[in-house]
Write an enzyme that holds these catalytic residues in place. Structure first.
Site, PDB file in Angstrom:
ATOM      1  N   PRO A 150      -1.173  96.439  57.853  1.00  0.00           N
ATOM      2  CA  PRO A 150      -2.514  95.869  57.830  1.00  0.00           C
ATOM      3  C   PRO A 150      -2.797  94.883  58.961  1.00  0.00           C
ATOM      4  O   PRO A 150      -1.921  94.131  59.371  1.00  0.00           O
ATOM      5  CB  PRO A 150      -2.577  95.152  56.476  1.00  0.00           C
ATOM      6  CG  PRO A 150      -1.165  94.982  56.044  1.00  0.00           C
ATOM      7  CD  PRO A 150      -0.410  96.129  56.641  1.00  0.00           C
ATOM      8  N   ASN A 151      -4.028  94.953  59.419  1.00  0.00           N
ATOM      9  CA  ASN A 151      -4.597  94.053  60.427  1.00  0.00           C
ATOM     10  C   ASN A 151      -4.064  94.291  61.838  1.00  0.00           C
ATOM     11  O   ASN A 151      -4.553  93.681  62.798  1.00  0.00           O
ATOM     12  CB  ASN A 151      -4.411  92.578  60.041  1.00  0.00           C
ATOM     13  CG  ASN A 151      -5.153  92.242  58.771  1.00  0.00           C
ATOM     14  OD1 ASN A 151      -6.315  92.589  58.646  1.00  0.00           O
ATOM     15  ND2 ASN A 151      -4.487  91.599  57.822  1.00  0.00           N
ATOM     16  N   ARG A 168      -7.206  89.672  67.446  1.00  0.00           N
ATOM     17  CA  ARG A 168      -6.626  88.855  66.382  1.00  0.00           C
ATOM     18  C   ARG A 168      -5.640  87.843  66.945  1.00  0.00           C
ATOM     19  O   ARG A 168      -4.621  88.236  67.535  1.00  0.00           O
ATOM     20  CB  ARG A 168      -5.876  89.811  65.448  1.00  0.00           C
ATOM     21  CG  ARG A 168      -5.154  89.168  64.334  1.00  0.00           C
ATOM     22  CD  ARG A 168      -4.259  90.184  63.643  1.00  0.00           C
ATOM     23  NE  ARG A 168      -3.591  89.555  62.546  1.00  0.00           N
ATOM     24  CZ  ARG A 168      -2.494  90.008  61.978  1.00  0.00           C
ATOM     25  NH1 ARG A 168      -1.934  91.121  62.406  1.00  0.00           N
ATOM     26  NH2 ARG A 168      -1.947  89.359  60.994  1.00  0.00           N
ATOM     27  N   TYR A 211      -0.298  86.976  68.900  1.00  0.00           N
ATOM     28  CA  TYR A 211       0.017  88.410  68.974  1.00  0.00           C
ATOM     29  C   TYR A 211      -0.253  89.040  70.342  1.00  0.00           C
ATOM     30  O   TYR A 211       0.006  90.229  70.520  1.00  0.00           O
ATOM     31  CB  TYR A 211      -0.773  89.166  67.899  1.00  0.00           C
ATOM     32  CG  TYR A 211      -0.407  88.732  66.493  1.00  0.00           C
ATOM     33  CD1 TYR A 211       0.891  88.902  66.011  1.00  0.00           C
ATOM     34  CD2 TYR A 211      -1.345  88.133  65.645  1.00  0.00           C
ATOM     35  CE1 TYR A 211       1.237  88.500  64.726  1.00  0.00           C
ATOM     36  CE2 TYR A 211      -1.005  87.730  64.366  1.00  0.00           C
ATOM     37  CZ  TYR A 211       0.285  87.911  63.911  1.00  0.00           C
ATOM     38  OH  TYR A 211       0.638  87.520  62.640  1.00  0.00           O
ATOM     39  N   ASN A 232       6.132  98.183  61.494  1.00  0.00           N
ATOM     40  CA  ASN A 232       5.687  96.792  61.428  1.00  0.00           C
ATOM     41  C   ASN A 232       4.825  96.700  60.175  1.00  0.00           C
ATOM     42  O   ASN A 232       3.664  97.122  60.186  1.00  0.00           O
ATOM     43  CB  ASN A 232       4.883  96.415  62.666  1.00  0.00           C
ATOM     44  CG  ASN A 232       4.456  94.956  62.623  1.00  0.00           C
ATOM     45  OD1 ASN A 232       4.532  94.300  61.575  1.00  0.00           O
ATOM     46  ND2 ASN A 232       4.000  94.431  63.750  1.00  0.00           N
ATOM     47  N   ALA A 255       1.631  91.831  56.922  1.00  0.00           N
ATOM     48  CA  ALA A 255       1.851  90.871  55.830  1.00  0.00           C
ATOM     49  C   ALA A 255       2.547  91.505  54.629  1.00  0.00           C
ATOM     50  O   ALA A 255       3.126  90.788  53.804  1.00  0.00           O
ATOM     51  CB  ALA A 255       0.528  90.237  55.409  1.00  0.00           C
ATOM     52  N   GLU A 286      12.632  97.626  61.055  1.00  0.00           N
ATOM     53  CA  GLU A 286      11.485  96.732  60.811  1.00  0.00           C
ATOM     54  C   GLU A 286      11.245  95.942  62.094  1.00  0.00           C
ATOM     55  O   GLU A 286      12.183  95.352  62.636  1.00  0.00           O
ATOM     56  CB  GLU A 286      11.838  95.784  59.663  1.00  0.00           C
ATOM     57  CG  GLU A 286      10.777  94.737  59.389  1.00  0.00           C
ATOM     58  CD  GLU A 286      11.258  93.677  58.400  1.00  0.00           C
ATOM     59  OE1 GLU A 286      12.253  93.906  57.667  1.00  0.00           O
ATOM     60  OE2 GLU A 286      10.638  92.603  58.376  1.00  0.00           O
ATOM     61  N   HIS A 313       8.546  93.163  64.334  1.00  0.00           N
ATOM     62  CA  HIS A 313       7.437  92.214  64.340  1.00  0.00           C
ATOM     63  C   HIS A 313       7.179  91.754  65.763  1.00  0.00           C
ATOM     64  O   HIS A 313       8.129  91.478  66.509  1.00  0.00           O
ATOM     65  CB  HIS A 313       7.759  90.987  63.476  1.00  0.00           C
ATOM     66  CG  HIS A 313       7.995  91.363  62.054  1.00  0.00           C
ATOM     67  ND1 HIS A 313       6.963  91.660  61.196  1.00  0.00           N
ATOM     68  CD2 HIS A 313       9.139  91.557  61.361  1.00  0.00           C
ATOM     69  CE1 HIS A 313       7.469  92.001  60.026  1.00  0.00           C
ATOM     70  NE2 HIS A 313       8.785  91.960  60.096  1.00  0.00           N
ATOM     71  N   ARG A 351       7.722  80.711  62.096  1.00  0.00           N
ATOM     72  CA  ARG A 351       6.338  80.458  61.701  1.00  0.00           C
ATOM     73  C   ARG A 351       6.285  79.853  60.290  1.00  0.00           C
ATOM     74  O   ARG A 351       7.200  79.153  59.890  1.00  0.00           O
ATOM     75  CB  ARG A 351       5.529  81.762  61.833  1.00  0.00           C
ATOM     76  CG  ARG A 351       5.527  82.292  63.279  1.00  0.00           C
ATOM     77  CD  ARG A 351       4.745  83.574  63.408  1.00  0.00           C
ATOM     78  NE  ARG A 351       3.341  83.373  63.047  1.00  0.00           N
ATOM     79  CZ  ARG A 351       2.501  84.375  62.769  1.00  0.00           C
ATOM     80  NH1 ARG A 351       2.931  85.619  62.819  1.00  0.00           N
ATOM     81  NH2 ARG A 351       1.247  84.112  62.449  1.00  0.00           N
TER      82      ARG A 351
END
Ligand code: DQA
Length: 161
Positions: free
Chosen positions: A22-23, A30, A35, A87, A90, A113, A115, A122
């Site tokens: 998502p996103n 964003r 990012y 990825n 969230a 996985e 990111h 963070r």
């Protein structure tokens, strides 16, 4: 600018499915400070350009804002991919359902996985990944290179024996 046509995949290339959660469709707009400014289309193009140089054929690059669509895509890759680079966005931090889908195919599929950001540096909630225990490994914090490292890691793990 002329379009770059990547070389055709080698016949014995490792097949990798790229999944974006998502996103990630909002990349470029964003939080560019976190990012970067590249769009998802830029990232997919870079992955597709890079993959054949390390023996990988990209099966598909899929993005969804819906947990169920990601969950459906994982077992669907059972016969079409050797590895998934995901990825989860969230969902990383709370989707036990995505983690279970990864476990369900882990006899056949290596899962990496990835990111863009260093999730460990963070907010507290981002330091927990419920995906990581189900995945083969995790790469975080290298921007677009996280995906490229993920593709290389997938090749290394699939071909290691
Ligand atoms: C992300 C990190 C997640 O915490 C966040 O929710 C994202 C992007 C990353 O690529 O850095 O959507 O997965």
């Amino acid at each position: 600018m002329p379009e770059i046509t990547p070389p055709p995949p080698a016949p014995n290339a490792v097949r990798v499915l790229i999944l974006h959660g998502p996103n990630l469709n909002l990349l470029g707009l964003r939080e560019p400070g976190v990012y970067g400014t590249q769009t998802l289309a830029d990232i997919d193009a870079r992955i597709r350009e890079y993959a054949p140089t390390v023996g990988v054929a990209i099966v598909d690059c899929l993005q969804s804002n819906h947990e169920g669509a990601l969950i459906d895509a994982i077992p669907a890759a059972r016969d079409t991919a050797d590895a998934i680079v995901i990825n989860p966005g969230a969902y990383t931090h709370y989707s036990h359902a995505i983690a279970d889908a990864i476990r369900a195919v882990s006899d056949r599929i290596v899962t990496v996985e990835v990111h863009l950001s260093n999730v460990h540096a963070r907010e507290e909630f981002r330091r927990v990944s419920v995906i990581a225990p189900a995945a083969t490994g995790q790469i975080a914090g290298f921007g677009v290179a996280s995906y490229l490292l993920g593709v290389s890691a997938a090749f290394a793990m699939v071909t290691k024996n």
